[in-house]
Design a protein around this motif. Structure first.
Motif, PDB file in Angstrom:
ATOM      1  N   LEU A   1       0.300  15.554   6.298  1.00  0.00           N
ATOM      2  CA  LEU A   1       0.957  14.834   5.212  1.00  0.00           C
ATOM      3  C   LEU A   1       2.376  14.484   5.661  1.00  0.00           C
ATOM      4  O   LEU A   1       3.146  15.368   6.020  1.00  0.00           O
ATOM      5  CB  LEU A   1       1.002  15.692   3.950  1.00  0.00           C
ATOM      6  N   THR A   2       2.703  13.185   5.619  1.00  0.00           N
ATOM      7  CA  THR A   2       4.017  12.734   6.075  1.00  0.00           C
ATOM      8  C   THR A   2       4.416  11.477   5.317  1.00  0.00           C
ATOM      9  O   THR A   2       3.756  11.082   4.368  1.00  0.00           O
ATOM     10  CB  THR A   2       4.014  12.529   7.609  1.00  0.00           C
ATOM     11  N   GLY A   3       5.489  10.834   5.745  1.00  0.00           N
ATOM     12  CA  GLY A   3       5.955   9.612   5.105  1.00  0.00           C
ATOM     13  C   GLY A   3       6.381   8.584   6.140  1.00  0.00           C
ATOM     14  O   GLY A   3       6.471   8.879   7.331  1.00  0.00           O
ATOM     15  N   THR A   4       6.667   7.373   5.681  1.00  0.00           N
ATOM     16  CA  THR A   4       7.093   6.289   6.560  1.00  0.00           C
ATOM     17  C   THR A   4       8.599   6.049   6.415  1.00  0.00           C
ATOM     18  O   THR A   4       9.246   6.596   5.526  1.00  0.00           O
ATOM     19  CB  THR A   4       6.356   4.978   6.218  1.00  0.00           C
ATOM     20  N   GLY A   5       9.134   5.218   7.288  1.00  0.00           N
ATOM     21  CA  GLY A   5      10.521   4.781   7.162  1.00  0.00           C
ATOM     22  C   GLY A   5      11.563   5.847   7.433  1.00  0.00           C
ATOM     23  O   GLY A   5      12.680   5.763   6.950  1.00  0.00           O
ATOM     24  N   GLY A   6      11.188   6.883   8.197  1.00  0.00           N
ATOM     25  CA  GLY A   6      12.150   7.921   8.517  1.00  0.00           C
ATOM     26  C   GLY A   6      12.298   8.995   7.449  1.00  0.00           C
ATOM     27  O   GLY A   6      13.172   9.847   7.550  1.00  0.00           O
ATOM     28  N   PHE A   7      11.447   8.942   6.426  1.00  0.00           N
ATOM     29  CA  PHE A   7      11.503   9.944   5.352  1.00  0.00           C
ATOM     30  C   PHE A   7      10.191  10.718   5.328  1.00  0.00           C
ATOM     31  O   PHE A   7       9.124  10.131   5.439  1.00  0.00           O
ATOM     32  CB  PHE A   7      11.707   9.290   3.984  1.00  0.00           C
TER      33      PHE A   7
ATOM     34  N   MET B   1       0.847  -1.168   0.000  1.00  0.00           N
ATOM     35  CA  MET B   1       0.000   0.000   0.000  1.00  0.00           C
ATOM     36  C   MET B   1       0.900   1.241   0.000  1.00  0.00           C
ATOM     37  O   MET B   1       1.750   1.395   0.862  1.00  0.00           O
ATOM     38  CB  MET B   1      -0.899  -0.020   1.231  1.00  0.00           C
ATOM     39  N   GLN B   2       0.709   2.133  -0.963  1.00  0.00           N
ATOM     40  CA  GLN B   2       1.563   3.303  -1.090  1.00  0.00           C
ATOM     41  C   GLN B   2       1.086   4.496  -0.275  1.00  0.00           C
ATOM     42  O   GLN B   2       1.846   5.428  -0.046  1.00  0.00           O
ATOM     43  CB  GLN B   2       1.689   3.702  -2.552  1.00  0.00           C
ATOM     44  N   LEU B   3      -0.172   4.464   0.170  1.00  0.00           N
ATOM     45  CA  LEU B   3      -0.702   5.560   0.966  1.00  0.00           C
ATOM     46  C   LEU B   3      -1.413   4.970   2.170  1.00  0.00           C
ATOM     47  O   LEU B   3      -2.337   4.179   2.032  1.00  0.00           O
ATOM     48  CB  LEU B   3      -1.671   6.406   0.138  1.00  0.00           C
ATOM     49  N   VAL B   4      -0.959   5.340   3.351  1.00  0.00           N
ATOM     50  CA  VAL B   4      -1.531   4.845   4.601  1.00  0.00           C
ATOM     51  C   VAL B   4      -2.339   5.973   5.220  1.00  0.00           C
ATOM     52  O   VAL B   4      -1.857   7.103   5.326  1.00  0.00           O
ATOM     53  CB  VAL B   4      -0.419   4.394   5.575  1.00  0.00           C
ATOM     54  N   GLU B   5      -3.575   5.651   5.614  1.00  0.00           N
ATOM     55  CA  GLU B   5      -4.454   6.656   6.209  1.00  0.00           C
ATOM     56  C   GLU B   5      -4.749   6.291   7.653  1.00  0.00           C
ATOM     57  O   GLU B   5      -4.984   5.135   7.967  1.00  0.00           O
ATOM     58  CB  GLU B   5      -5.784   6.718   5.468  1.00  0.00           C
TER      59      GLU B   5
ATOM     60  N   ALA C   1      -6.811  13.685  10.057  1.00  0.00           N
ATOM     61  CA  ALA C   1      -6.444  12.598   9.151  1.00  0.00           C
ATOM     62  C   ALA C   1      -4.940  12.697   8.912  1.00  0.00           C
ATOM     63  O   ALA C   1      -4.416  13.779   8.672  1.00  0.00           O
ATOM     64  CB  ALA C   1      -7.188  12.708   7.837  1.00  0.00           C
ATOM     65  N   VAL C   2      -4.256  11.563   9.015  1.00  0.00           N
ATOM     66  CA  VAL C   2      -2.823  11.504   8.743  1.00  0.00           C
ATOM     67  C   VAL C   2      -2.642  10.661   7.487  1.00  0.00           C
ATOM     68  O   VAL C   2      -3.065   9.509   7.442  1.00  0.00           O
ATOM     69  CB  VAL C   2      -2.043  10.885   9.924  1.00  0.00           C
ATOM     70  N   LEU C   3      -2.035  11.248   6.459  1.00  0.00           N
ATOM     71  CA  LEU C   3      -1.759  10.541   5.214  1.00  0.00           C
ATOM     72  C   LEU C   3      -0.257  10.327   5.115  1.00  0.00           C
ATOM     73  O   LEU C   3       0.510  11.286   5.096  1.00  0.00           O
ATOM     74  CB  LEU C   3      -2.235  11.347   4.006  1.00  0.00           C
ATOM     75  N   LYS C   4       0.140   9.065   5.077  1.00  0.00           N
ATOM     76  CA  LYS C   4       1.559   8.721   5.018  1.00  0.00           C
ATOM     77  C   LYS C   4       1.878   8.039   3.694  1.00  0.00           C
ATOM     78  O   LYS C   4       1.240   7.054   3.336  1.00  0.00           O
ATOM     79  CB  LYS C   4       1.928   7.748   6.139  1.00  0.00           C
ATOM     80  N   ILE C   5       2.856   8.570   2.986  1.00  0.00           N
ATOM     81  CA  ILE C   5       3.349   7.867   1.805  1.00  0.00           C
ATOM     82  C   ILE C   5       4.212   6.722   2.296  1.00  0.00           C
ATOM     83  O   ILE C   5       5.083   6.912   3.150  1.00  0.00           O
ATOM     84  CB  ILE C   5       4.153   8.794   0.882  1.00  0.00           C
TER      85      ILE C   5
ATOM     86  N   GLN D   1      -2.169   9.911  -7.634  1.00  0.00           N
ATOM     87  CA  GLN D   1      -3.596   9.671  -7.884  1.00  0.00           C
ATOM     88  C   GLN D   1      -4.312   9.244  -6.610  1.00  0.00           C
ATOM     89  O   GLN D   1      -5.411   9.721  -6.320  1.00  0.00           O
ATOM     90  CB  GLN D   1      -3.769   8.637  -8.992  1.00  0.00           C
ATOM     91  N   ALA D   2      -3.693   8.344  -5.838  1.00  0.00           N
ATOM     92  CA  ALA D   2      -4.295   7.907  -4.576  1.00  0.00           C
ATOM     93  C   ALA D   2      -4.388   9.076  -3.603  1.00  0.00           C
ATOM     94  O   ALA D   2      -5.399   9.243  -2.901  1.00  0.00           O
ATOM     95  CB  ALA D   2      -3.472   6.774  -3.964  1.00  0.00           C
ATOM     96  N   ASN D   3      -3.369   9.888  -3.557  1.00  0.00           N
ATOM     97  CA  ASN D   3      -3.356  11.060  -2.690  1.00  0.00           C
ATOM     98  C   ASN D   3      -4.480  12.021  -3.073  1.00  0.00           C
ATOM     99  O   ASN D   3      -5.193  12.532  -2.211  1.00  0.00           O
ATOM    100  CB  ASN D   3      -1.991  11.741  -2.791  1.00  0.00           C
ATOM    101  N   SER D   4      -4.659  12.249  -4.359  1.00  0.00           N
ATOM    102  CA  SER D   4      -5.700  13.142  -4.843  1.00  0.00           C
ATOM    103  C   SER D   4      -7.098  12.635  -4.481  1.00  0.00           C
ATOM    104  O   SER D   4      -7.942  13.397  -4.000  1.00  0.00           O
ATOM    105  CB  SER D   4      -5.575  13.310  -6.355  1.00  0.00           C
TER     106      SER D   4
END
Length: 76
Positions: free
Chosen positions: A51-57, A1-5, A12-16, A31-34
Motif C-alpha cells: 500500500l503506497t501513494g503517488t506524487g511523492g506522498f 483514477m484514485q486507486l492505481v493497481e 499487488a501494489v495499490l497506489k492512492i 470504497q475502491a480500496n476495500s
C-alpha cells in the motif's frame, strides 16, 4: 483514477492517486480500496500487497476536509 493497481510475481501494489490531497483517503477511495482488497484476498496468486501513494506522498490517512463536507451533508 484514485486507486492505481499493479500486479505481478505474486505481488499487488495499490497506489492512492490523490497527490493534490497528499493521498488522503476520502470515501470513494476507501470504497475502491476495500473492493480491491476483497478481490485480492480471493486471488490465490497474490501473496503480498503493498500500500503506497503517488506524487511523492505515502498514504496519509483520512481526508478530514472530505469527511467534514460529507458529515455536513448527512446532517442537513
Amino acid at each position: 483514477m484514485q486507486l492505481v493497481e499493479e500486479h505481478g510475481n505474486g505481488t499487488a501494489v495499490l497506489k492512492i492517486n490523490r497527490p493534490s490531497a497528499r493521498n488522503a483517503v476520502d470515501l470513494s477511495t476507501a470504497q475502491a480500496n476495500s473492493r480491491t482488497l476483497d478481490s485480492l484476498d480471493d486471488d490465490p496468486d497474490c501473496r503480498v500487497i503493498v500500500l503506497t501513494g503517488t506524487g511523492g506522498f505515502s498514504r496519509q490517512g483520512m481526508d478530514l476536509k472530505a469527511f467534514r463536507v460529507n458529515t455536513a451533508t448527512a446532517l442537513a
